[in-house]
Design an enzyme around this catalytic site. Structure first.
Site, PDB file in Angstrom:
ATOM      1  CG  ASN A 110      -1.867   1.164   1.272  1.00  0.00           C
ATOM      2  OD1 ASN A 110      -2.396   1.561   0.224  1.00  0.00           O
ATOM      3  ND2 ASN A 110      -2.103   1.745   2.445  1.00  0.00           N
ATOM      4  CG  HIS A 112      -0.714   5.799   4.878  1.00  0.00           C
ATOM      5  ND1 HIS A 112      -2.090   5.705   4.914  1.00  0.00           N
ATOM      6  CD2 HIS A 112      -0.361   6.613   5.907  1.00  0.00           C
ATOM      7  CE1 HIS A 112      -2.541   6.422   5.928  1.00  0.00           C
ATOM      8  NE2 HIS A 112      -1.522   6.989   6.543  1.00  0.00           N
ATOM      9  CB  SER A 139       4.882   5.025   4.483  1.00  0.00           C
ATOM     10  OG  SER A 139       5.143   6.061   5.401  1.00  0.00           O
ATOM     11  CG  ASP A 148      -2.881   2.818   6.994  1.00  0.00           C
ATOM     12  OD1 ASP A 148      -2.902   2.210   5.910  1.00  0.00           O
ATOM     13  OD2 ASP A 148      -3.657   3.758   7.267  1.00  0.00           O
TER      14      ASP A 148
HETATM   15  C1  GRF Z   1      -3.384   9.091  -2.292  1.00  0.00           C
HETATM   16  O1  GRF Z   1      -2.954  10.166  -1.516  1.00  0.00           O
HETATM   17  C2  GRF Z   1      -3.285   7.823  -1.501  1.00  0.00           C
HETATM   18  O2  GRF Z   1      -2.136   7.714  -0.737  1.00  0.00           O
HETATM   19  C3  GRF Z   1      -4.485   7.982  -0.613  1.00  0.00           C
HETATM   20  O3  GRF Z   1      -5.492   8.443  -1.495  1.00  0.00           O
HETATM   21  C4  GRF Z   1      -4.875   9.181  -2.536  1.00  0.00           C
HETATM   22  C5  GRF Z   1      -5.284   8.547  -3.815  1.00  0.00           C
HETATM   23  O4  GRF Z   1      -4.788   9.152  -4.942  1.00  0.00           O
HETATM   24  N1  GRF Z   1      -4.800   6.803   0.132  1.00  0.00           N
HETATM   25  P1  GRF Z   1      -4.856   8.504  -6.372  1.00  0.00           P
HETATM   26  O5  GRF Z   1      -6.235   7.846  -6.522  1.00  0.00           O
HETATM   27  O6  GRF Z   1      -3.766   7.495  -6.519  1.00  0.00           O
HETATM   28  O7  GRF Z   1      -4.708   9.649  -7.330  1.00  0.00           O
END
Ligand code: GRF
Length: 192
Positions: A110, A112, A139, A148
């Site tokens: 993932n 984050h 991360s 997470d």
């Molecule tokens: C990113 O900031 C991701 O880390 C978070 O949601 C956002 C999604 O962005 N969980 P995208 O859909 O990849 O443009």
């Protein structure tokens, strides 16, 4: 250390915009890439990010989310069908059940938008600003049954400036996400 053997078949789960997916696809098409993106699934049929998969002719499905069990069972079947070795969550806004994680039994990664273990969950930028943190960042981590909380593979930080607000911080951190997700995947796969 085991030697890396062939490309890994990757599935990506998204929920919306899909900008991280876009960068993963770009990397997967590059020379010497370690991954082949075989499947993209969204819990939302209207997710904009599905367009990136369409454009690249990657098999993609947007499910109308009814409940976790139905969604996860459909996903598990597809992950098997497409012989997925690694699942990457990219802006995927549902929490996977421990049943799913056990049943899939392959690595799940993932991205984050915080310097974990700080700010698990949502509103990471707001919380970093509220706490007057000096740094923010992103991360890449493994997914386990706790939100997470899996092993951190790669992080990158940036300084929070006085003039930053949630919007500006989100923008800067997203840029970092795009850089380190690919790097984190490579780091993980080459250290297997
Ligand atoms: C990113 O900031 C991701 O880390 C978070 O949601 C956002 C999604 O962005 N969980 P995208 O859909 O990849 O443009």
């Amino acid at each position: 250390m085991e030697k890396f053997l062939g490309k890994k078949n990757v599935a990506v789960f998204i929920s919306g915009r899909g900008s991280n997916l876009k960068f993963l696809i770009k990397y997967s098409k590059s020379k010497n890439s370690l991954i082949n993106i075989a499947l993209v699934i969204s819990n939302n049929p209207n997710a904009k990010g599905l367009e990136y998969a369409n454009k690249s002719k990657i098999k993609n499905i947007g499910y109308k989310y009814i409940n976790k069990k139905i969604f996860e069972n459909k996903c598990l079947k597809l992950l098997k069908k497409y012989k997925i070795d690694v699942l990457c969550l990219a802006g995927f806004m549902k929490i996977l059940s421990s049943n799913f994680i056990k049943n899939f039994s392959k690595p799940i990664l993932n991205i984050h938008p915080s310097l974990l273990p700080k700010y698990k969950g949502l509103n990471t930028h707001y919380r970093a600003l509220k706490n007057k943190d000096k740094f923010a960042g992103a991360s890449v981590h493994l997914v386990n049954e706790k939100l997470d909380s899996g092993r951190i593979i790669l992080q990158k930080k940036i300084r929070i400036l006085k003039k930053d607000n949630t919007k500006s911080l989100e923008k800067k951190v997203l840029k970092i996400e795009h850089q380190i997700y690919v790097k984190g995947i490579i780091k993980y796969l080459t250290n297997l």
